[in-house]
Structures are given as C-alpha cells and as structure tokens.
Design a protein around this motif. Sequence first.
Motif, PDB file in Angstrom:
ATOM      1  N   SER A  48       0.840  -1.210   0.000  1.00  0.00           N
ATOM      2  CA  SER A  48       0.000   0.000   0.000  1.00  0.00           C
ATOM      3  C   SER A  48       0.865   1.247   0.000  1.00  0.00           C
ATOM      4  N   ASP A 169      -5.997  -0.874  -4.571  1.00  0.00           N
ATOM      5  CA  ASP A 169      -5.430  -1.548  -3.400  1.00  0.00           C
ATOM      6  C   ASP A 169      -6.445  -2.534  -2.830  1.00  0.00           C
ATOM      7  N   GLU A 170      -6.228  -3.795  -3.097  1.00  0.00           N
ATOM      8  CA  GLU A 170      -7.120  -4.873  -2.647  1.00  0.00           C
ATOM      9  C   GLU A 170      -8.581  -4.613  -3.023  1.00  0.00           C
TER      10      GLU A 170
HETATM   11 MG   LIG Z   1      -2.044  -2.806   2.170  1.00  0.00          MG
END
Ligand SMILES: [Mg+2]
Length: 270
Positions: A48, A169-170
Amino acid sequence: MSDPVKSRLSAQSVTLSYDKRTISRDLSVEIPDGSFTVIVGPNACGKSTLLRSLSRLLAPGKGQVVLDGQAIASMRAKEVAKQIGLLPQTSIAPDGITVADLVSRGRYPHQGLIRQWSATDEAAVSAAMEDTGITELADRGVDELSGGQRQRVWVAVALAQDTPILLLDEPTTYLDIAHQISLLDLFARLHRQGRTIVAVLHDLNHAARYGTHLIAMRDGEIIKEGPPAEVVTEQGVHDVFGLPCLVIDDPVTGTPMVVPRAIVGDSVSA
Ligand SMILES: [Mg+2]
Ligand SMILES: Nc1ncnc2c1ncn2[C@@H]1O[C@H](COP(=O)(O)OP(=O)(O)OP(=O)(O)O)[C@@H](O)[C@H]1O
C-alpha cells in the motif's frame, strides 16, 4: 535485443517512510504501459505504501515518482488525478452521503471554474455504477451498506474518474467469490481496452489469472517481477511468503495455481 519497457509511471530510487520509520529504501519500479500489473506480498511488506507513493499521496523522502517524464511531486493534484485513479485500501465516506453523490465525486478532476457538471460526467457516473452493479443502490446512504456493497461503491468512485491508469489496493476485499470474479473480469476488460491497471491482490491464483506482470514484495523490497509463470512458482511462493506449496496448472486457464501445504501449529510445514 528487446525494446526497453515503455512506462508512463515509475518510481526511481525512492525511499518511503512514515515519520522516522522507513518502509522501502532505494526502491525502483516501472509500471509497463498497458499492463495488468499485480503487486503481491505478505502483510505489512509495503504494498500500500508503494501504491500511495505512485499516486502522489505519499511523497518519497529520496528519489522520485515520475509520470510522463515529470516528477509527480511537481505536478498539480488535479493533473495527476486526470491520469491516475486510486482505490485506497480503506476509505471513509462523508457522513450521510448517498451512493450516487459519492460516485459523482470521482469526477472532481474533470470539474473546473468554467467546466461544470456535464453529460459526460453523468455518463461516466452511470457507467461506473452499472459496471460495479450498484445502480440499484444509488439513493441509499453509504453508511447503511454491507461491507461488500460499500467496497463496490469505492471501486465505482475510482472508475468514474475515468483515468488511463488505475491503482487498486485490494479491490476484491469483502467481496463474495462471484463479485470478486465479476470485478476482476471488469478490470481485465478495461485492461484490454487499453488502460494500465495496477492492483494489490492477496489471492495468488487471481494474481496469476489476471495479471500480465507480477511484482512480488517482501520487507519493502521487490523480490521478483515478471510474467505470472515466472513469479508464481513453488520456490517463488516460498521466497516471498515462506509457505511450502504445490503449483499446478489452473484447470480453467492453465495459469499457475497455488495449493498450500498443511500448516501445523505455529510453523508452516511441508
Ligand atoms: Mg495494504
Ligand atoms: N500511516 C502510517 N503511519 C505509520 N506507519 C504506517 C502507516 N501506514 C503503514 N505503516 C506501516 O508501514 C508498513 C507497510 O505498510 P503497508 O500498509 O504498506 O503494508 P501492506 O503491504 O499494504 O500490508 P497489508 O497486506 O496488510 O495491506 C507496516 O509496517 C505498517 O505498519
């Protein structure tokens, strides 16, 4: 000799830190243009953090992130936001906002003093809501949605921004298996249409299925990168996650599929 990778977006010898704690030192990465790049790696390894630096949210202490030959730190936020959309790992919606209003905020880089809300903005918002399957939720309050519904709303915000580069991000966190695949298929479609996609994913099988370029990180460093078949190997998974596994061919796509071996007690055993 092969051509050098064409890359609009790169990090050049960046040091990424929070206060005095350095997460990555002297990290360089090039995002291949038109790729579906997937970043994988253990929790807290700095995925991240890297994505935030690529989107200009986190300024490197040393080195620079470069977009189209220009240091991103010297560019105006709105100019960057026309090129790069970011889905952060976690986001907090303003109190009481509706789904439609939140998705509309994705259009802010395209607004201006002169250029007001237009049919193009309306179409982008409708398409983003349609693509993420949240059209029926338009008038609902974001704070009254389920975790998976809310996640799809945030993806729609990033899609409405309509940028050539998307950092995710995810994106599939909180989603059931069908919604995960439908969203990954959507990103694959956008990728085929020419967008550059960079996603952090924890599911290595999804990473290998959808990614054209994988970046494996550990302890703030890039351990390995390349096509899925070169990164998702038994040795690779062991090097990055310390996990013994078998890698077989995915029966549907033929891409590498990870089958973890048993985990016994506190330690992982073969
Ligand atoms: Mg992360
Ligand atoms: N805002 C912050 N302030 C201080 N430290 C932070 C901050 N955000 C992250 N960190 C630390 O930086 C390191 C890397 O975090 P990062 O969020 O980049 O990991 P990650 O690879 O995305 O992990 P995960 O898979 O759990 O999302 C961790 O040790 C984390 O505790």
